[in-house]
Design an enzyme around this catalytic site. Sequence first.
Site, mmCIF file in Angstrom:
data_model
loop_
_atom_site.group_PDB
_atom_site.id
_atom_site.type_symbol
_atom_site.label_atom_id
_atom_site.label_comp_id
_atom_site.label_asym_id
_atom_site.label_seq_id
_atom_site.Cartn_x
_atom_site.Cartn_y
_atom_site.Cartn_z
ATOM 1 N N LYS A 114 1.246 4.076 -3.041
ATOM 2 C CA LYS A 114 0.911 5.502 -2.880
ATOM 3 C C LYS A 114 2.128 6.366 -3.224
ATOM 4 O O LYS A 114 1.992 7.433 -3.829
ATOM 5 C CB LYS A 114 0.443 5.791 -1.451
ATOM 6 C CG LYS A 114 -0.863 5.151 -1.047
ATOM 7 C CD LYS A 114 -2.055 5.533 -1.899
ATOM 8 C CE LYS A 114 -2.592 6.916 -1.650
ATOM 9 N NZ LYS A 114 -3.821 7.180 -2.454
ATOM 10 N N TYR A 152 0.821 -1.229 0.000
ATOM 11 C CA TYR A 152 0.000 0.000 0.000
ATOM 12 C C TYR A 152 0.854 1.278 0.000
ATOM 13 O O TYR A 152 0.723 2.109 -0.914
ATOM 14 C CB TYR A 152 -1.010 -0.024 1.158
ATOM 15 C CG TYR A 152 -1.771 1.275 1.292
ATOM 16 C CD1 TYR A 152 -2.746 1.635 0.362
ATOM 17 C CD2 TYR A 152 -1.487 2.182 2.315
ATOM 18 C CE1 TYR A 152 -3.429 2.844 0.467
ATOM 19 C CE2 TYR A 152 -2.165 3.388 2.430
ATOM 20 C CZ TYR A 152 -3.132 3.712 1.501
ATOM 21 O OH TYR A 152 -3.793 4.917 1.600
HETATM 22 N N1 LIG Z 1 -8.583 6.544 5.202
HETATM 23 C C1 LIG Z 1 -7.454 7.113 5.527
HETATM 24 O O1 LIG Z 1 -7.099 7.203 6.708
HETATM 25 C C2 LIG Z 1 -6.570 7.699 4.460
HETATM 26 C C3 LIG Z 1 -5.437 8.396 4.873
HETATM 27 C C4 LIG Z 1 -4.597 8.942 3.908
HETATM 28 C C5 LIG Z 1 -4.910 8.816 2.569
HETATM 29 N N2 LIG Z 1 -6.011 8.138 2.191
HETATM 30 C C6 LIG Z 1 -6.284 8.054 0.746
HETATM 31 O O2 LIG Z 1 -7.554 8.643 0.516
HETATM 32 C C7 LIG Z 1 -8.182 8.016 -0.588
HETATM 33 C C8 LIG Z 1 -9.573 7.588 -0.192
HETATM 34 O O3 LIG Z 1 -9.472 6.677 0.880
HETATM 35 P P1 LIG Z 1 -10.737 6.197 1.705
HETATM 36 O O4 LIG Z 1 -10.281 5.960 3.091
HETATM 37 O O5 LIG Z 1 -11.874 7.096 1.437
HETATM 38 O O6 LIG Z 1 -10.963 4.769 1.042
HETATM 39 P P2 LIG Z 1 -12.304 4.115 0.522
HETATM 40 O O7 LIG Z 1 -11.999 2.703 0.248
HETATM 41 O O8 LIG Z 1 -13.434 4.413 1.439
HETATM 42 O O9 LIG Z 1 -12.562 4.880 -0.829
HETATM 43 C C9 LIG Z 1 -11.916 4.578 -2.029
HETATM 44 C C10 LIG Z 1 -12.920 4.631 -3.143
HETATM 45 O O10 LIG Z 1 -12.235 4.306 -4.349
HETATM 46 C C11 LIG Z 1 -13.053 3.428 -5.084
HETATM 47 N N3 LIG Z 1 -12.257 2.570 -5.936
HETATM 48 C C12 LIG Z 1 -11.452 1.552 -5.548
HETATM 49 N N4 LIG Z 1 -10.940 0.954 -6.629
HETATM 50 C C13 LIG Z 1 -11.417 1.619 -7.710
HETATM 51 C C14 LIG Z 1 -11.260 1.460 -9.098
HETATM 52 N N5 LIG Z 1 -10.499 0.475 -9.610
HETATM 53 N N6 LIG Z 1 -11.889 2.306 -9.916
HETATM 54 C C15 LIG Z 1 -12.676 3.282 -9.426
HETATM 55 N N7 LIG Z 1 -12.889 3.474 -8.114
HETATM 56 C C16 LIG Z 1 -12.263 2.644 -7.271
HETATM 57 C C17 LIG Z 1 -13.795 2.591 -4.046
HETATM 58 O O11 LIG Z 1 -14.968 2.016 -4.590
HETATM 59 C C18 LIG Z 1 -14.062 3.622 -2.970
HETATM 60 O O12 LIG Z 1 -15.314 4.225 -3.152
HETATM 61 C C19 LIG Z 1 -7.287 6.861 -0.999
HETATM 62 O O13 LIG Z 1 -6.556 7.235 -2.127
HETATM 63 C C20 LIG Z 1 -6.381 6.658 0.202
HETATM 64 O O14 LIG Z 1 -5.142 6.146 -0.192
HETATM 65 C C21 LIG Z 1 -6.858 7.586 3.098
HETATM 66 C C1 LIG Z 2 -2.423 -3.090 17.267
HETATM 67 C C2 LIG Z 2 -3.874 -2.725 17.315
HETATM 68 C C3 LIG Z 2 -4.309 -2.723 18.749
HETATM 69 O O1 LIG Z 2 -5.423 -2.005 19.090
HETATM 70 C C4 LIG Z 2 -4.107 -1.397 16.670
HETATM 71 C C5 LIG Z 2 -4.055 -1.510 15.158
HETATM 72 C C6 LIG Z 2 -4.438 -0.201 14.568
HETATM 73 C C7 LIG Z 2 -4.293 -0.199 13.053
HETATM 74 C C8 LIG Z 2 -5.391 -1.014 12.448
HETATM 75 C C9 LIG Z 2 -4.268 1.242 12.562
HETATM 76 C C10 LIG Z 2 -3.118 2.024 13.210
HETATM 77 C C11 LIG Z 2 -2.705 3.087 12.227
HETATM 78 C C12 LIG Z 2 -3.723 3.008 11.121
HETATM 79 C C13 LIG Z 2 -3.348 3.576 9.756
HETATM 80 C C14 LIG Z 2 -2.977 5.053 9.832
HETATM 81 O O2 LIG Z 2 -3.929 5.783 10.573
HETATM 82 C C15 LIG Z 2 -2.827 5.693 8.517
HETATM 83 C C16 LIG Z 2 -3.285 5.132 7.382
HETATM 84 C C17 LIG Z 2 -2.932 5.811 6.130
HETATM 85 C C18 LIG Z 2 -3.962 5.741 5.060
HETATM 86 O O3 LIG Z 2 -3.427 6.103 3.833
HETATM 87 C C19 LIG Z 2 -4.744 4.465 5.004
HETATM 88 C C20 LIG Z 2 -5.185 3.975 6.370
HETATM 89 C C21 LIG Z 2 -4.017 3.843 7.337
HETATM 90 C C22 LIG Z 2 -3.076 2.776 6.772
HETATM 91 C C23 LIG Z 2 -4.500 3.403 8.756
HETATM 92 C C24 LIG Z 2 -5.013 1.952 8.737
HETATM 93 C C25 LIG Z 2 -5.274 1.393 10.131
HETATM 94 C C26 LIG Z 2 -4.060 1.513 11.052
HETATM 95 C C27 LIG Z 2 -2.911 0.663 10.538
#
Ligand SMILES: NC(=O)c1ccc[n+]([C@@H]2O[C@H](COP(=O)([O-])OP(=O)(O)OC[C@H]3O[C@@H](n4cnc5c(N)ncnc54)[C@H](O)[C@@H]3O)[C@@H](O)[C@H]2O)c1
Ligand SMILES: C[C@@H](CO)CCC[C@@H](C)[C@H]1CC[C@H]2[C@@H]3[C@H](O)C=C4C[C@@H](O)CC[C@]4(C)[C@H]3CC[C@]12C
Length: 409
Positions: A203, A199
């Site tokens: 990214k 992952y």
């Molecule tokens: N959730 C977090 O903590 C977090 C933190 C940092 C960055 N991000 C980034 O933010 C973005 C959104 O993350 P999220 O948490 O909302 O995830 P999410 O899974 O809820 O949303 C991702 C969306 O992308 C769509 N998708 C996946 N594959 C696809 C494809 N092949 N074609 C078209 N659509 C597709 C999914 O259907 C979904 O609706 C991602 O790029 C993720 O890397 C998320």
């Molecule tokens: C060891 C467990 C005891 O309670 C806790 C595990 C927690 C994990 C599931 C999460 C800890 C950190 C999270 C990630 C972080 O917040 C940032 C992220 C970046 C984003 O791009 C995608 C989601 C995530 C990887 C997020 C996912 C969940 C954790 C690994």
Amino acid sequence: MGREGGGASGRGRCVAGPGACRRRPPVAGLGGLGLWLQPGMADSAQAQKLVYLVTGGCGFLGEHVVRMLLQQEPQLRELRIFDLHLGPWLEELKTGPVQVTAIQGDVTQAHEVAAAVAGAHVVIHTAGLVDVFGKTSPETIHEVNVQGTRNVIEACVQTGTRFLVYTSSMEVVGPNIKGQPFYRGNENTPYEAVHRHPYPCSKALAEQLVLEANGRKVLGGLPLVTCALRPTGIYGEGHQIMRDFYHQGLRLGGRLFRAIPASVEHGRVYVGNVAWMHVLVARELQHRAALMGGQVYFCYDNSPYKSYEDFNMEFLGPCGLRLVGTRPLLPYWLLLFLAALNVLLQWLLRPLLLYAPLLNPYTLAMANTTFTVSTDKARRHFGYEPLFSWEESRTRTIRWVQAVEGSAQ
Ligand SMILES: NC(=O)c1ccc[n+]([C@@H]2O[C@H](COP(=O)([O-])OP(=O)(O)OC[C@H]3O[C@@H](n4cnc5c(N)ncnc54)[C@H](O)[C@@H]3O)[C@@H](O)[C@H]2O)c1
Ligand SMILES: C[C@@H](CO)CCC[C@@H](C)[C@H]1CC[C@H]2[C@@H]3[C@H](O)C=C4C[C@@H](O)CC[C@]4(C)[C@H]3CC[C@]12C
């Protein structure tokens, strides 16, 4: 002003695998879910002339970006929402003044992306596979996150779209495979960004593609302007992992057991503020291309610095859960052993079922390594101020968890 780059550039190495203006606050409360209600609230006094495309617009963050655009972007004429899976909630948006076009499509299919991008002024690319639990193969993660992003860039170039905002991640920087702390760092803080997990690797590669595409000539001869936003761990209404922790706590009789030392800080940011930052970046990129083009910005707000578990308790506590222990109840070596065991079980069970628990060596390392940001780059470059205070973000998230609880009964 010169380029700000350097340190936490995220142009790191993957060592394995293919791979300021504050406008109307959003209206609260959608069927008790704490999501925003009113579609198409854009200010009609200003000319509505722009077409925006949000990829992944039905995801956790994507839905908030979509709703935020409809509420806070007065120049919006048409909003295209592109996703593999379209949500039923899109229907309610179609009655507002902005034309909402839902497009079911796959970012890995170049022709589908090009058709969706054609005629759009701005693309916000949030679509991605967020998987740190081993649910998806590394190849698929690479295909969606890297090739999908390449397709979006090529579509912009071929069809003449000039502005591209990419949702990157803090993970492009770290925590790295050495588990080195990144303590309240900014976009220039030196840090060895070296990854192994599919992952963060995907990214990092995708972000690099987006930044390198800045300045490419698009159809018509004008330059493409790109930038990348790097949220830390996002929380808020719709956060699946928060929901999982909540249900786990309920199963354990209203308790969660501390596994991570309270001293390990984990960066978190409210989804509404991340969405607002996307809207602002997309708008300002059109006016400040020279300053913002090719730049990266951490997404931040005033959420407190806490450990991952203590932070979750800010919401789960008021919903009746208790975090047991002031110190981790199990020693780290035992947690690591259990995490490794989970990997083995996942592999053994794969032919029968998908076993993907929250705990694995990668998530343990993530939660156990300090990674927090402290920066004002977004404020300096495009006037970003969080739209939601910490208190508001907290209240909204608690309300949402309570609604999850209600719907589970
Ligand atoms: N959730 C977090 O903590 C977090 C933190 C940092 C960055 N991000 C980034 O933010 C973005 C959104 O993350 P999220 O948490 O909302 O995830 P999410 O899974 O809820 O949303 C991702 C969306 O992308 C769509 N998708 C996946 N594959 C696809 C494809 N092949 N074609 C078209 N659509 C597709 C999914 O259907 C979904 O609706 C991602 O790029 C993720 O890397 C998320
Ligand atoms: C060891 C467990 C005891 O309670 C806790 C595990 C927690 C994990 C599931 C999460 C800890 C950190 C999270 C990630 C972080 O917040 C940032 C992220 C970046 C984003 O791009 C995608 C989601 C995530 C990887 C997020 C996912 C969940 C954790 C690994």
